[in-house]
Structures are given as structure tokens and as C-alpha cells.
Design a protein around this motif. Structure first.
Motif, PDB file in Angstrom:
ATOM      1  N   ASN A  10       0.923  -1.391  -0.010  1.00 44.35           N
ATOM      2  CA  ASN A  10      -0.009   0.073   0.110  1.00 44.35           C
ATOM      3  C   ASN A  10       0.772   1.263  -0.119  1.00 44.35           C
ATOM      4  O   ASN A  10       0.693   2.086  -0.712  1.00 44.35           O
ATOM      5  N   ILE A  58      -7.954   1.490   0.882  1.00 42.27           N
ATOM      6  CA  ILE A  58      -8.855   1.470   1.769  1.00 42.27           C
ATOM      7  C   ILE A  58      -8.245   2.551   2.865  1.00 42.27           C
ATOM      8  O   ILE A  58      -7.204   2.743   3.005  1.00 42.27           O
ATOM      9  N   ASP A 102      -3.123   8.479   1.995  1.00 43.09           N
ATOM     10  CA  ASP A 102      -2.922   7.427   3.147  1.00 43.09           C
ATOM     11  C   ASP A 102      -2.526   5.996   2.449  1.00 43.09           C
ATOM     12  O   ASP A 102      -3.291   5.395   2.092  1.00 43.09           O
ATOM     13  N   GLY A 103      -1.043   5.803   2.473  1.00 37.72           N
ATOM     14  CA  GLY A 103      -0.255   4.566   1.952  1.00 37.72           C
ATOM     15  C   GLY A 103       0.089   3.898   3.314  1.00 37.72           C
ATOM     16  O   GLY A 103       0.812   3.220   3.267  1.00 37.72           O
ATOM     17  N   ILE A 104      -0.885   3.781   4.420  1.00 33.31           N
ATOM     18  CA  ILE A 104      -0.287   3.223   5.708  1.00 33.31           C
ATOM     19  C   ILE A 104      -0.360   1.714   5.536  1.00 33.31           C
ATOM     20  O   ILE A 104       0.351   1.137   5.785  1.00 33.31           O
ATOM     21  N   VAL A 105      -1.761   1.328   5.430  1.00 35.02           N
ATOM     22  CA  VAL A 105      -1.827  -0.006   5.303  1.00 35.02           C
ATOM     23  C   VAL A 105      -2.875  -0.214   4.299  1.00 35.02           C
ATOM     24  O   VAL A 105      -3.897   0.648   3.954  1.00 35.02           O
ATOM     25  N   SER A 163      -7.006   3.510   6.193  1.00 36.39           N
ATOM     26  CA  SER A 163      -6.069   2.759   7.081  1.00 36.39           C
ATOM     27  C   SER A 163      -6.793   2.685   8.694  1.00 36.39           C
ATOM     28  O   SER A 163      -7.117   3.745   8.989  1.00 36.39           O
ATOM     29  N   VAL A 207      -5.485   5.307  -0.032  1.00 30.75           N
ATOM     30  CA  VAL A 207      -4.907   4.428  -0.997  1.00 30.75           C
ATOM     31  C   VAL A 207      -5.756   3.040  -0.756  1.00 30.75           C
ATOM     32  O   VAL A 207      -5.338   2.467   0.325  1.00 30.75           O
TER      33      VAL A 207
HETATM   34  K   LIG Z   1      -4.564   2.980   3.114  1.00 32.13           K
END
Ligand SMILES: [K+]
Ligand SMILES: NC(=O)C1=CN([C@@H]2O[C@H](COP(=O)(O)OP(=O)(O)OC[C@H]3O[C@@H](n4cnc5c(N)ncnc54)[C@H](OP(=O)(O)O)[C@@H]3O)[C@@H](O)[C@H]2O)[C@@H](O)CC1
Ligand SMILES: Nc1ncnc2c1ncn2[C@@H]1O[C@H](COP(=O)(O)OP(=O)(O)O)[C@@H](O)[C@H]1O
Length: 483
Positions: A63, A153, A122-125, A155, A151
Motif C-alpha cells: 500500500n 482502503i 494514506d498509504g499506511i496499510v 487505514s 489508497v
Molecule cells: K490505505
């Protein structure tokens, strides 16, 4: 129908493409689509793209890789990109190299590096994330004031159940890849607008679907040249009591508004019903009610001996029956009443009534909970809420995100029961009747909260929802012409 696929199904669908395509192709495909959405959001929100600022929150998985590649594509359009790495040693190596080469700034994920971005990614998870945001990410997210684009979903929100159990992202837009995931319907308030980027996955048939407005408009029963008041279906409503006469009025009125056939009312609130809806044919008891093609039983109907006897008599028929409210309380004591019925039964609990029926509240996995009740009891179940779920005994589930929470008002459930009862009497399959009724009801609630003369929305009531049902059905039916 819009389909929602759980993360294990998506992963399985990705596997053959990951094998057959050159390494990184799928991620770059996803990230390119993501960058396009971000660019158009920048243009919409700030009037331009080049020179605008985007910050990336980058976690340890793919992600984060999507976010880094999207940042790379945005750099090529002149966007100033800063990647904040939550776990610098595990950030996606190829994405990191590409962004660095494209002139992106790469910094540790601490609040002082957040700057003043126009948008945050938001590319955290993604779909492998579980549980809430961890403390470092949560502290950073707390400081963000810019709109967030999630991104895949948001996170911190469970991809398969939409459940939130601690700090989580609330996005303005979610850009998802390959397939909608359950969170996009079950956690809609966290996702904002959802955009799907096609990455070429081949997916199996989904067990969780949402009907499009045009599909509901297309099946909504309307009278034809050969029809009369009986041919379109007659619904019997056993609702209301001396203590709750309003439930009878709301439920019956909604049945009158939903379809053109005939509505029969049975119960002690007949004079109140007639005063408001003279077209209803009333009788004091179930036994004295003429022929019907479906029954609604329970809203405000009481739990005394007479109510119990009525429920038994109605469930003993070979007609489709919707059981709601007090009817569910009675059924919780005697579930045997619905087992082995020759016709379909639809139970319409809210979460509290669901717990009364099963011993457990439906959260956190509401889809699994509603499936299990439907399968165990051999009934259809509509579980109310912002995301209303309709499960068939075979496990297939419809979801309807209400698009607002204005229906969270006393008596709104009585209106819903009347609408669905009317559709059942028309002969519509139970799952479609429940899904279509939930959609029309939610739309009516949103309309009731608005006023054509002034912008915005304000609290509404069950009577107002009932009075906007016609507008809601009209709107759904205009979608047929548009699609
Ligand atoms: K995300
Ligand atoms: N496969 C493909 O073809 C394509 C996939 N694509 C993309 O990949 C995404 C899936 O990527 P993924 O499987 O690498 O895992 P992902 O969701 O990024 O991160 C999970 C990692 O984070 C961690 N972690 C877990 N929970 C956490 C929490 N609450 N808070 C913080 N950290 C947490 C956990 O590591 P841990 O720290 O527990 O060791 C775990 O390893 C997918 O959503 C889509 O965006 C697209 O590019 C299209 C092509
Ligand atoms: N937070 C919410 N957002 C959207 N719709 C909601 C929300 N809470 C309840 N509703 C809807 O409002 C109706 C309430 O029904 P119910 O709880 O049976 O109320 P009552 O018994 O007072 O009629 C249902 O259609 C339900 O889906």
C-alpha cells in the motif's frame, strides 16, 4: 449490481497477474490510476496541479508502494511530493527509488515533516492491515488538516467488515484497485467518495452486492394497462396498538405510498389509520381481514396474548411475512414459529433486536452475523443501520449504504416495514423487495432532511420520510431513463 470482494478473494485474483506480468506492472497500473484521481482532486480543490503540495503517509507494505509510485507520477506533473516513511527500513524499495529519482522528498514520519500539504495520501496499510492505526501513525494523522485520499482502503478500518476499533483514517476520497472491498460499503463514512481503478483482475461472483439505483427503479412495480387494485398485490398490516397508534399509521401509510395496489389494516388503530389514509381497508382483527398476498406484522403491535396469537396466525399462512419490532420480541421467545414455513419470512431487526434473537450483537462482523442468522433460521434477514444488510438463507447479501443518517429517528423503521411489505405483496423476490425498500427509504430520509428552498439539511422525522417516499421512488425510476 456493484460487487464487493473480500481481501482474500482479491489476493487470489491478483496472484495469476502477478505471475504473468513483469514485476511491478500491477502496482504501477494501480498507482497511475491513483495519481490521476489525485491530480484531478488537486485541480478541483486548488485550481491547478503543478506547484501543489502532496504528502504521502507510507507504511511497510505494498500500500505504501502504491503511494510512492503515485507520488512519482505526480512529480512528473510538477507536484511537490513529500513521502513520510513510517517504517523507513521496510518502505517499498522500488517505489522509494523511483520517487527519489523523480525529485520527491523522503523524510521520517514525524509531525514536523508534515508541512502544509494541499492533499495527503494514506498509504499506511491496505488489504493486509488489521486493527487500528498504531500509535506513531495515529499521532501523525491527528495533526492532519488537509483532505486525505485513502489508497485502496482507509487505514485502521477493517477491509472486510468496515469495523473500527481505535484510531483510523477518515478519507475524503478512497481510490481502490481491481475491485470494491466490503469496507467501501460497510465503512462508507470513513471512505468518502470511492473511485475504482481497473487493474485487470478476473473476479468470481460476489457474495456481497449493492443494487444500483437504476436497477431498483427498473423493478419498482407500477400499474399496467391490464392491472386493477387486486392484481398488483394486497398487503395486510398488523401494526399499532392503543399504546403505539402511530406505528400503525406510519407503516400503513408507507405501504400505501410504495405501490398502487391495496392496503388492508388489521388492529386496534383502525380509526387513526383511516383518519390519515382513507384509502386503506380496515378491520378490527386479523381474522376479519380479507385476502392479502403478504403480511407485515409487529411495528408497535404489542407483545400481549392477542399480539402473540396474531403473529402465530399470520405465520401459519402460506404467504410471505415481514416480522418487525414487537413481532421480533415475540419471535425471540418462540423461534419455532418461523421454522419450516412454506413461504418466505423476512425479519427486520435493528442491532438490539438482532441481539434479542440471537443472544449476540451483530458487530463487529455484521455480514457474517446476518448470514448466520438467515442460514440458521432459514429466513431472510434485514439488519438495519447506516449500512443496511439483507441476507438470504443461502448466504447472499445485499448492502445499502444509506448515504446519510437522517433515518435514525423514531418511527422510521415502521415506514421501512410498510414499504417492503407492499413490495412483497407485489410478488417481488424477498431479497430484492428488502433491498429496494431499504434504498427508497434511505433516499426518502435524505430528501426529507433537505429543503428545495434552502441549502443544507436539518433533522427530520418519520412522517416527513413517509411524505417524501413518492419523490424517492420517482427519482429511482428516472434513473431507468438515464441508464
Ligand atoms: K490505505
Ligand atoms: N498484490 C498486488 O498485486 C497489488 C497490491 N496492491 C496494493 O497492495 C496492498 C496490500 O499490500 P500488502 O499485502 O503488502 O500489505 P499492506 O496492506 O500494504 O500492509 C500490511 C503491512 O502493514 C503492517 N500492518 C498491519 N496492520 C497494521 C496497522 N494497523 N498499522 C500499521 N501497520 C500495520 C504489517 O506489517 P507488520 O508491521 O505487522 O510486520 C503488514 O505487513 C493493497 O491494499 C494495494 O494497495 C496494489 O499495488 C495493486 C497490486
Ligand atoms: N445511523 C443510521 N444511519 C442511517 N440509517 C439509520 C441509522 N440508524 C437507523 N437507521 C435507519 O432508520 C430506521 C430505524 O428503524 P428502527 O430502529 O426500527 O426505528 P423505529 O423502531 O423507531 O421505527 C431503519 O431503516 C434504519 O436502517
Amino acid at each position: 449490481m456493484r460487487s464487493f470482494h473480500p481481501s482474500d478473494v482479491v489476493r487470489a485474483a491478483e496472484a495469476p497477474l502477478l505471475e504473468s506480468l513483469p514485476e511491478g506492472t500491477l502496482m504501477r497500473r494501480a498507482a497511475y490510476g491513483l495519481a490521476r484521481v489525485v491530480a484531478s482532486e488537486l485541480r478541483e480543490r486548488t485550481g491547478g496541479i503543478a506547484g501543489r503540495r502532496v504528502s504521502l503517509l507510507v507504511g511497510s507494505g505494498d500500500n505504501g508502494g502504491d503511494a510512492l509510485w503515485a507520488g512519482t507520477f505526480l512529480r512528473r506533473r510538477g507536484v511537490s511530493v513529500t513521502a513520510l516513511l513510517l517504517d523507513p527500513d521496510r518502505a517499498h524499495p522500488a517505489g522509494l527509488r523511483a520517487l527519489r529519482k523523480a525529485g520527491g522528498r523522503i523524510v521520517p514520519a514525524t509531525p514536523e515533516h508534515l508541512g502544509d500539504p494541499d492533499l495527503v495520501l494514506d498509504g499506511i496499510v491496505g488489504i493486509s492491515g488489521r486493527g487500528p492505526l498504531r500509535p506513531a501513525a495515529a499521532a501523525l494523522v491527528d495533526e492532519i488538516t488537509a483532505p486525505i485520499i485513502a489508497v485502496d482502503i482507509p487505514s485502521g478500518v477493517d477491509p472486510d467488515t468496515g469495523a473500527v476499533d481505535g484510531p483510523a483514517i477518515t478519507a475524503a476520497v478512497t481510490v481502490t484497485f481491481g475491485a470494491y472491498k466490503p469496507v467501501h460499503a460497510l465503512g462508507a463514512t470513513r471512505c468518502g467518495r470511492v473511485e475504482l481503478v481497473d487493474i485487470g483482475l478476473t473476479l468470481p461472483e460476489a457474495g456481497l452486492v449493492a443494487a444500483e439505483p437504476s436497477e431498483i427503479g427498473a423493478i419498482w412495480p407500477v400499474p399496467g394497462a391490464e392491472d386493477d387494485k387486486y392484481s398488483q398485490g394486497v398487503v395486510g398490516v398488523r401494526a399499532g396498538s392503543a399504546r403505539y397508534p402511530g406505528a400503525g399509521v406510519l407503516c400503513t401509510g408507507a405501504a400505501v405510498a410504495a405501490t398502487s395496489g391495496m392496503v388492508r389494516y388489521a388492529g386496534s388503530g383502525a380509526s387513526e389509520v383511516l383518519a390519515r389514509f382513507p384509502e386503506v381497508v380496515v378491520s378490527p382483527s386479523v381474522a376479519e381481514t380479507g385476502r392479502v398476498q403478504a403480511w407485515v406484522v409487529g411495528p408497535g403491535a404489542g407483545t400481549d396474548d392477542e399480539a402473540c396469537a396474531n403473529l402465530r396466525d399470520i405465520l401459519a399462512t402460506d404467504l410471505p411475512v415481514l416480522v418487525d419490532a414487537d413481532g421480533l420480541t415475540l419471535l425471540a421467545r418462540e423461534p419455532g414459529l418461523v421454522r419450516g414455513r412454506s413461504a418466505h419470512t423476512l425479519l427486520t431487526p435493528h442491532a438490539g433486536e438482532f441481539a434479542r434473537l440471537t443472544g449476540n450483537r451483530p458487530e463487529p462482523d455484521r455480514v457474517a452475523a446476518v448470514r448466520s442468522l438467515a442460514a440458521d433460521w432459514g429466513v431472510h434477514v434485514l439488519l438495519k443501520g447506516r449500512a443496511t444488510l439483507v441476507a438470504r438463507p443461502d448466504g447472499h447479501v445485499f448492502v445499502n449504504d444509506a448515504g446519510g443518517s437522517w433515518a435514525s429517528t423514531a418511527g422510521a423503521g415502521d415506514v421501512l416495514a410498510g414499504v417492503i411489505g407492499s413490495l412483497l405483496s407485489s410478488g417481488m423476490p424477498v431479497d430484492l423487495a428488502a433491498a429496494a425498500g431499504a434504498r427508497a427509504h434511505a433516499l426518502a430520509a435524505n430528501l426529507a432532511a433537505q429543503d428545495p428552498k434552502s441549502p443544507g439539511a436539518a433533522p427530520t422525522s418519520a412522517s416527513a420520510i413517509l411524505s417524501r417516499l413518492g419523490d424517492s421512488i420517482r427519482l429511482l425510476r428516472t434513473h431507468i431513463a438515464e441508464s
